[in-house]
Scaffold this motif. Structure first.
Motif, PDB file in Angstrom:
ATOM      1  N   SER A 154       0.826  -1.212   0.000  1.00 41.72           N
ATOM      2  CA  SER A 154       0.000   0.000   0.000  1.00 41.72           C
ATOM      3  C   SER A 154       0.857   1.258   0.000  1.00 41.72           C
ATOM      4  CB  SER A 154      -0.901   0.002   1.238  1.00 41.72           C
ATOM      5  OG  SER A 154      -1.502   1.261   1.411  1.00 41.72           O
ATOM      6  N   SER A 155       0.385   2.271  -0.695  1.00 48.10           N
ATOM      7  CA  SER A 155       1.079   3.563  -0.681  1.00 48.10           C
ATOM      8  C   SER A 155       0.941   4.254   0.677  1.00 48.10           C
ATOM      9  CB  SER A 155       0.553   4.455  -1.801  1.00 48.10           C
ATOM     10  OG  SER A 155      -0.821   4.669  -1.643  1.00 48.10           O
ATOM     11  N   LEU A 156       0.093   3.728   1.554  1.00 50.60           N
ATOM     12  CA  LEU A 156      -0.052   4.280   2.898  1.00 50.60           C
ATOM     13  C   LEU A 156       1.091   3.859   3.823  1.00 50.60           C
ATOM     14  CD1 LEU A 156      -3.895   3.761   3.387  1.00 50.60           C
ATOM     15  CD2 LEU A 156      -2.696   5.852   2.711  1.00 50.60           C
ATOM     16  N   VAL A 157       1.815   2.798   3.447  1.00 52.29           N
ATOM     17  CA  VAL A 157       2.962   2.347   4.231  1.00 52.29           C
ATOM     18  C   VAL A 157       4.183   3.135   3.767  1.00 52.29           C
ATOM     19  CG1 VAL A 157       4.478   0.398   4.768  1.00 52.29           C
ATOM     20  CG2 VAL A 157       2.007   0.044   4.577  1.00 52.29           C
ATOM     21  N   PRO A 158       4.856   3.852   4.672  1.00 52.56           N
ATOM     22  CA  PRO A 158       6.029   4.631   4.269  1.00 52.56           C
ATOM     23  C   PRO A 158       7.140   3.726   3.720  1.00 52.56           C
ATOM     24  CG  PRO A 158       5.395   5.120   6.541  1.00 52.56           C
ATOM     25  CD  PRO A 158       4.560   3.977   6.084  1.00 52.56           C
ATOM     26  N   MET A 159       7.835   4.209   2.684  1.00 52.26           N
ATOM     27  CA  MET A 159       8.892   3.421   2.060  1.00 52.26           C
ATOM     28  C   MET A 159       9.926   2.913   3.072  1.00 52.26           C
ATOM     29  SD  MET A 159      11.275   4.140  -1.286  1.00 52.26           S
ATOM     30  CE  MET A 159       9.913   4.422  -2.391  1.00 52.26           C
ATOM     31  N   PRO A 160      10.362   3.728   4.047  1.00 51.48           N
ATOM     32  CA  PRO A 160      11.358   3.215   5.003  1.00 51.48           C
ATOM     33  C   PRO A 160      10.856   2.057   5.869  1.00 51.48           C
ATOM     34  CG  PRO A 160      11.292   5.607   5.058  1.00 51.48           C
ATOM     35  CD  PRO A 160      10.117   5.151   4.233  1.00 51.48           C
ATOM     36  N   ALA A 161       9.544   1.887   5.970  1.00 54.42           N
ATOM     37  CA  ALA A 161       8.996   0.811   6.802  1.00 54.42           C
ATOM     38  C   ALA A 161       8.863  -0.509   6.049  1.00 54.42           C
ATOM     39  CB  ALA A 161       7.632   1.219   7.352  1.00 54.42           C
ATOM     40  N   ARG A 162       8.816  -0.483   4.729  1.00 55.71           N
ATOM     41  CA  ARG A 162       8.521  -1.702   3.967  1.00 55.71           C
ATOM     42  C   ARG A 162       9.548  -2.812   4.183  1.00 55.71           C
ATOM     43  NH1 ARG A 162       6.628   1.846   0.174  1.00 55.71           N
ATOM     44  NH2 ARG A 162       4.384   1.749   0.204  1.00 55.71           N
ATOM     45  N   TRP A 163      10.827  -2.474   4.137  1.00 59.41           N
ATOM     46  CA  TRP A 163      11.832  -3.522   4.309  1.00 59.41           C
ATOM     47  C   TRP A 163      11.748  -4.126   5.707  1.00 59.41           C
ATOM     48  CZ3 TRP A 163      15.896  -3.576   7.774  1.00 59.41           C
ATOM     49  CH2 TRP A 163      16.218  -2.373   8.406  1.00 59.41           C
TER      50      TRP A 163
ATOM     51  N   ARG B 193      15.078   0.158  -0.187  1.00 62.56           N
ATOM     52  CA  ARG B 193      13.902   0.953  -0.517  1.00 62.56           C
ATOM     53  C   ARG B 193      12.995   0.120  -1.420  1.00 62.56           C
ATOM     54  NH1 ARG B 193      15.737   5.920  -3.291  1.00 62.56           N
ATOM     55  NH2 ARG B 193      17.380   4.562  -4.007  1.00 62.56           N
ATOM     56  N   ILE B 194      11.771  -0.098  -0.974  1.00 62.85           N
ATOM     57  CA  ILE B 194      10.794  -0.894  -1.713  1.00 62.85           C
ATOM     58  C   ILE B 194       9.578  -0.006  -1.955  1.00 62.85           C
ATOM     59  CG2 ILE B 194       9.368  -2.961  -1.695  1.00 62.85           C
ATOM     60  CD1 ILE B 194      11.467  -4.152   0.303  1.00 62.85           C
ATOM     61  N   SER B 195       9.299   0.265  -3.211  1.00 58.18           N
ATOM     62  CA  SER B 195       8.204   1.160  -3.590  1.00 58.18           C
ATOM     63  C   SER B 195       6.841   0.526  -3.341  1.00 58.18           C
ATOM     64  CB  SER B 195       8.315   1.507  -5.077  1.00 58.18           C
ATOM     65  OG  SER B 195       9.477   2.240  -5.314  1.00 58.18           O
ATOM     66  N   PRO B 196       5.777   1.327  -3.323  1.00 52.91           N
ATOM     67  CA  PRO B 196       4.432   0.765  -3.249  1.00 52.91           C
ATOM     68  C   PRO B 196       4.142  -0.061  -4.499  1.00 52.91           C
ATOM     69  CG  PRO B 196       4.383   3.177  -3.017  1.00 52.91           C
ATOM     70  CD  PRO B 196       5.776   2.789  -3.366  1.00 52.91           C
ATOM     71  N   GLY B 197       3.263  -1.035  -4.363  1.00 56.02           N
ATOM     72  CA  GLY B 197       2.820  -1.816  -5.514  1.00 56.02           C
ATOM     73  C   GLY B 197       3.737  -2.947  -5.909  1.00 56.02           C
ATOM     74  N   VAL B 198       4.696  -3.322  -5.060  1.00 54.06           N
ATOM     75  CA  VAL B 198       5.576  -4.461  -5.339  1.00 54.06           C
ATOM     76  C   VAL B 198       4.898  -5.719  -4.817  1.00 54.06           C
ATOM     77  CG1 VAL B 198       7.826  -5.504  -4.869  1.00 54.06           C
ATOM     78  CG2 VAL B 198       7.648  -3.035  -5.262  1.00 54.06           C
ATOM     79  N   TRP B 199       4.930  -6.809  -5.617  1.00 54.58           N
ATOM     80  CA  TRP B 199       4.259  -8.063  -5.270  1.00 54.58           C
ATOM     81  C   TRP B 199       5.296  -9.119  -4.911  1.00 54.58           C
ATOM     82  CZ3 TRP B 199       3.958 -13.158  -6.656  1.00 54.58           C
ATOM     83  CH2 TRP B 199       2.796 -13.853  -6.290  1.00 54.58           C
ATOM     84  N   PHE B 200       5.105  -9.784  -3.769  1.00 54.85           N
ATOM     85  CA  PHE B 200       5.978 -10.868  -3.321  1.00 54.85           C
ATOM     86  C   PHE B 200       5.157 -12.139  -3.179  1.00 54.85           C
ATOM     87  CE2 PHE B 200       7.986  -7.031  -1.655  1.00 54.85           C
ATOM     88  CZ  PHE B 200       9.294  -7.211  -2.082  1.00 54.85           C
ATOM     89  N   GLY B 201       5.649 -13.247  -3.746  1.00 57.16           N
ATOM     90  CA  GLY B 201       4.950 -14.516  -3.665  1.00 57.16           C
ATOM     91  C   GLY B 201       5.059 -15.185  -2.313  1.00 57.16           C
ATOM     92  N   SER B 202       6.166 -14.928  -1.604  1.00 57.83           N
ATOM     93  CA  SER B 202       6.379 -15.532  -0.288  1.00 57.83           C
ATOM     94  C   SER B 202       7.570 -14.858   0.368  1.00 57.83           C
ATOM     95  CB  SER B 202       6.646 -17.036  -0.419  1.00 57.83           C
ATOM     96  OG  SER B 202       7.953 -17.267  -0.901  1.00 57.83           O
ATOM     97  N   ARG B 203       7.998 -15.424   1.483  1.00 56.05           N
ATOM     98  CA  ARG B 203       9.165 -14.891   2.200  1.00 56.05           C
ATOM     99  C   ARG B 203      10.479 -15.454   1.660  1.00 56.05           C
ATOM    100  NH1 ARG B 203       7.275 -16.711   7.855  1.00 56.05           N
ATOM    101  NH2 ARG B 203       5.374 -17.163   6.771  1.00 56.05           N
ATOM    102  N   ARG B 204      10.450 -16.252   0.600  1.00 59.44           N
ATOM    103  CA  ARG B 204      11.673 -16.843   0.037  1.00 59.44           C
ATOM    104  C   ARG B 204      12.410 -15.829  -0.844  1.00 59.44           C
ATOM    105  NH1 ARG B 204       8.154 -21.508  -0.095  1.00 59.44           N
ATOM    106  NH2 ARG B 204       7.348 -20.781  -2.070  1.00 59.44           N
ATOM    107  N   ILE B 205      12.795 -14.721  -0.211  1.00 56.43           N
ATOM    108  CA  ILE B 205      13.533 -13.679  -0.920  1.00 56.43           C
ATOM    109  C   ILE B 205      14.555 -13.078   0.031  1.00 56.43           C
ATOM    110  CG2 ILE B 205      11.822 -11.884  -0.397  1.00 56.43           C
ATOM    111  CD1 ILE B 205      12.520 -10.827  -3.329  1.00 56.43           C
ATOM    112  N   ALA B 206      15.719 -12.784  -0.514  1.00 57.41           N
ATOM    113  CA  ALA B 206      16.771 -12.077   0.224  1.00 57.41           C
ATOM    114  C   ALA B 206      17.107 -10.824  -0.577  1.00 57.41           C
ATOM    115  CB  ALA B 206      18.002 -12.959   0.385  1.00 57.41           C
TER     116      ALA B 206
END
Length: 168
Positions: free
Chosen positions: A23-32, A46-59
């Protein structure tokens, strides 16, 4: 077990990762931090709004930037190095299908990890397919489809992506 209770973990993950976190309501510094709290291995980035993640299997390494509309399909592990920049609309997928018989060409699911080295720049609307390793310091030009490994400190472009030149 009811059908709803078997779907519940996926629904919760989808709402958390791809509705609240995106959501664009979540500040960018909080996303990570929120992604890390969910169990992903994410450094300060820095992770922009509108990014889609399938699961937690990401580094995701420190200092990386993920632009809007990127999609990480994580049937397998995705490893992103430090200081990696993603343009808008990048798709990184770890899953595909074997070619099936004529009655159903999408055969058995296949999964392979994706690795993106430190300092890479992945241009807008690039597609990175399963099993690919992109070497450190590499640029992948906008619109490319990466089907095979990319050498370090090189420029790749095209469909499929081909090495265009070395970078100093």
């Amino acid at each position: 077990m009811s059908r709803l209770s078997s779907l519940w973990p996926g629904l919760v993950r989808n709402v958390y990762l791809n509705r609240i976190l995106a959501s664009s309501l979540v500040p960018m510094p909080a996303r990570w931090r929120l992604l890390r709290a969910y169990g992903a291995s994410v450094e300060k980035s820095r992770i922009s709004p509108g990014v889609w993640f399938g699961s937690r299997r990401i580094a995701i390494g420190r200092g990386s930037y993920i632009n809007t509309r990127c999609m990480f399909s994580t049937h397998g592990q995705i490893s992103v190095g430090e200081n990696v920049y993603f343009g808008m609309g990048v798709l990184v997928t770890t899953a595909s299908h074997e070619v099936g018989p004529s009655q159903q060409r999408a055969g058995a699911l296949t999964v392979a990890p994706v690795r993106i080295g430190d300092g890479c720049w992945i241009g807008a609307n690039v597609t990175v397919l399963p099993g690919v390793t992109i070497g450190p310091g590499t640029i992948v030009a906008a619109g490319a489809v990466v089907t095979a490994d990319c050498e370090a400190n090189s420029l790749y472009a095209g469909v499929p992506a081909r090495k265009k030149r070395d970078l100093s």
